[in-house]
Design a protein around this motif. Structure first.
Motif, PDB file in Angstrom:
ATOM      1  N   TYR A  33       0.870  -1.171   0.000  1.00 33.55           N
ATOM      2  CA  TYR A  33       0.000   0.000   0.000  1.00 33.55           C
ATOM      3  C   TYR A  33       0.907   1.220   0.000  1.00 33.55           C
ATOM      4  N   ASP A  34       0.783   2.040  -1.027  1.00 27.28           N
ATOM      5  CA  ASP A  34       1.601   3.244  -1.172  1.00 27.28           C
ATOM      6  C   ASP A  34       0.792   4.445  -0.683  1.00 27.28           C
ATOM      7  N   GLU A  35       1.241   5.029   0.422  1.00 29.94           N
ATOM      8  CA  GLU A  35       0.549   6.153   1.037  1.00 29.94           C
ATOM      9  C   GLU A  35       1.131   7.513   0.614  1.00 29.94           C
ATOM     10  N   SER A  36       2.029   7.538  -0.363  1.00 25.73           N
ATOM     11  CA  SER A  36       2.717   8.781  -0.706  1.00 25.73           C
ATOM     12  C   SER A  36       1.760   9.864  -1.212  1.00 25.73           C
ATOM     13  N   HIS A  37       0.770   9.492  -2.011  1.00 25.18           N
ATOM     14  CA  HIS A  37      -0.174  10.505  -2.509  1.00 25.18           C
ATOM     15  C   HIS A  37      -0.989  11.102  -1.375  1.00 25.18           C
ATOM     16  N   GLU A  38      -1.385  10.259  -0.430  1.00 20.65           N
ATOM     17  CA  GLU A  38      -2.135  10.747   0.730  1.00 20.65           C
ATOM     18  C   GLU A  38      -1.285  11.717   1.541  1.00 20.65           C
ATOM     19  N   LYS A  40       1.200  13.527   0.417  1.00 19.86           N
ATOM     20  CA  LYS A  40       1.440  14.747  -0.371  1.00 19.86           C
ATOM     21  C   LYS A  40       0.221  15.665  -0.385  1.00 19.86           C
ATOM     22  N   TRP A  41      -0.957  15.103  -0.628  1.00 17.98           N
ATOM     23  CA  TRP A  41      -2.127  15.945  -0.841  1.00 17.98           C
ATOM     24  C   TRP A  41      -2.919  16.245   0.419  1.00 17.98           C
ATOM     25  N   LYS A  42      -2.992  15.332   1.355  1.00 14.71           N
ATOM     26  CA  LYS A  42      -3.736  15.600   2.585  1.00 14.71           C
ATOM     27  C   LYS A  42      -2.876  16.267   3.651  1.00 14.71           C
ATOM     28  N   LEU A  43      -1.579  15.955   3.643  1.00 16.68           N
ATOM     29  CA  LEU A  43      -0.709  16.434   4.713  1.00 16.68           C
ATOM     30  C   LEU A  43       0.379  17.382   4.218  1.00 16.68           C
ATOM     31  N   PHE A  44       0.311  17.778   2.965  1.00 12.87           N
ATOM     32  CA  PHE A  44       1.249  18.750   2.391  1.00 12.87           C
ATOM     33  C   PHE A  44       2.701  18.322   2.580  1.00 12.87           C
ATOM     34  N   ASN A  45       2.950  17.046   2.535  1.00  9.86           N
ATOM     35  CA  ASN A  45       4.280  16.501   2.774  1.00  9.86           C
ATOM     36  C   ASN A  45       4.939  16.201   1.429  1.00  9.86           C
ATOM     37  N   VAL A  46       5.850  17.054   1.010  1.00 12.52           N
ATOM     38  CA  VAL A  46       6.483  16.921  -0.292  1.00 12.52           C
ATOM     39  C   VAL A  46       7.425  15.713  -0.350  1.00 12.52           C
ATOM     40  N   HIS A  47       8.014  15.368   0.782  1.00  7.67           N
ATOM     41  CA  HIS A  47       8.956  14.248   0.839  1.00  7.67           C
ATOM     42  C   HIS A  47       8.392  13.154   1.746  1.00  7.67           C
ATOM     43  N   PRO A  48       7.534  12.273   1.207  1.00 10.79           N
ATOM     44  CA  PRO A  48       6.918  11.234   2.033  1.00 10.79           C
ATOM     45  C   PRO A  48       7.944  10.293   2.663  1.00 10.79           C
ATOM     46  N   ARG A  49       7.613   9.832   3.839  1.00 15.50           N
ATOM     47  CA  ARG A  49       8.415   8.838   4.554  1.00 15.50           C
ATOM     48  C   ARG A  49       7.446   7.836   5.176  1.00 15.50           C
ATOM     49  N   ALA A  50       7.942   6.654   5.438  1.00 18.55           N
ATOM     50  CA  ALA A  50       7.121   5.585   6.032  1.00 18.55           C
ATOM     51  C   ALA A  50       5.809   5.445   5.266  1.00 18.55           C
ATOM     52  N   HIS A  51       5.898   5.539   3.943  1.00 23.09           N
ATOM     53  CA  HIS A  51       4.693   5.529   3.117  1.00 23.09           C
ATOM     54  C   HIS A  51       4.467   4.220   2.364  1.00 23.09           C
ATOM     55  N   MET A  52       5.445   3.337   2.356  1.00 21.60           N
ATOM     56  CA  MET A  52       5.296   2.048   1.692  1.00 21.60           C
ATOM     57  C   MET A  52       4.992   0.994   2.762  1.00 21.60           C
ATOM     58  N   ARG A  53       3.771   0.518   2.752  1.00 22.03           N
ATOM     59  CA  ARG A  53       3.325  -0.419   3.776  1.00 22.03           C
ATOM     60  C   ARG A  53       3.110  -1.806   3.180  1.00 22.03           C
ATOM     61  N   VAL A  54       3.668  -2.800   3.837  1.00 20.82           N
ATOM     62  CA  VAL A  54       3.412  -4.189   3.466  1.00 20.82           C
ATOM     63  C   VAL A  54       2.289  -4.651   4.388  1.00 20.82           C
ATOM     64  N   ARG A  55       1.184  -5.102   3.761  1.00 24.16           N
ATOM     65  CA  ARG A  55       0.020  -5.479   4.547  1.00 24.16           C
ATOM     66  C   ARG A  55      -0.415  -6.903   4.218  1.00 24.16           C
TER      67      ARG A  55
END
Length: 152
Positions: A33-38, A40-55
């Motif tokens: 699950y890639d949370e990078s778009h969330e 970037k757009w919801k939290l104004f975080n240009v440099h996502p971290r801890a965004h690749m989740r193995v579920r």
């Protein structure tokens, strides 16, 4: 719809893909699950971290965690890249520490995007927060004074 549980969190896609693939090879249903778009757009975080989740599905979480623990014990270099809570060891990490579930999380996220508030990692299991980057600390003497200072 089946509930999915995060068993590993990464800053990059490659190690997350490797772990998900290895879980699938072990007979589990690992997915990314890639949370990078969330972020970037919801939290104004240009440099996502801890965004690749193995579920994995909830009913496979115990087996997946046991498998990850065995790989970790074997000093797996891919798992060494996982983001884990320094307090409890959980992989249930969010970055930045602001809620994604309410509109109220947008205000501190906007302040963090401007640098007014620091962005930190947040453990959803034990609620511990820690800085994204650790600043180098000066070497100190026995009284906790910086060495090579005028006062020492």
């Amino acid at each position: 719809m089946e509930t999915l549980i995060t068993v590993a969190t990464f800053n990059d896609r490659e190690p997350a893909d490797q772990i998900a693939s290895r879980l699938r090879d072990a007979g589990l249903h690992g997915e990314i699950y890639d949370e990078s778009h969330e972020q970037k757009w919801k939290l104004f975080n240009v440099h996502p971290r801890a965004h690749m989740r193995v579920r994995v599905p909830m009913n496979e979480a115990e087996k997946a965690n046991a498998q990850l623990s065995a790989w970790r014990t074997a000093a797996d270099p891919v798992l060494a890249q996982a983001v884990r809570c320094p307090e409890c060891g959980s992989s249930n990490i969010e970055f930045p520490q602001f809620s994604r579930r309410t509109l109220m999380g947008a205000l501190p996220a906007a302040l963090a995007a401007t640098g007014i508030i620091a962005q930190e990692f947040y453990c959803e299991s034990c609620h511990f927060t820690w800085p994204a980057e650790t600043k180098p600390q000066p070497e100190v003497d026995i009284l906790n004074w910086p060495k090579n200072s005028e006062a020492s």
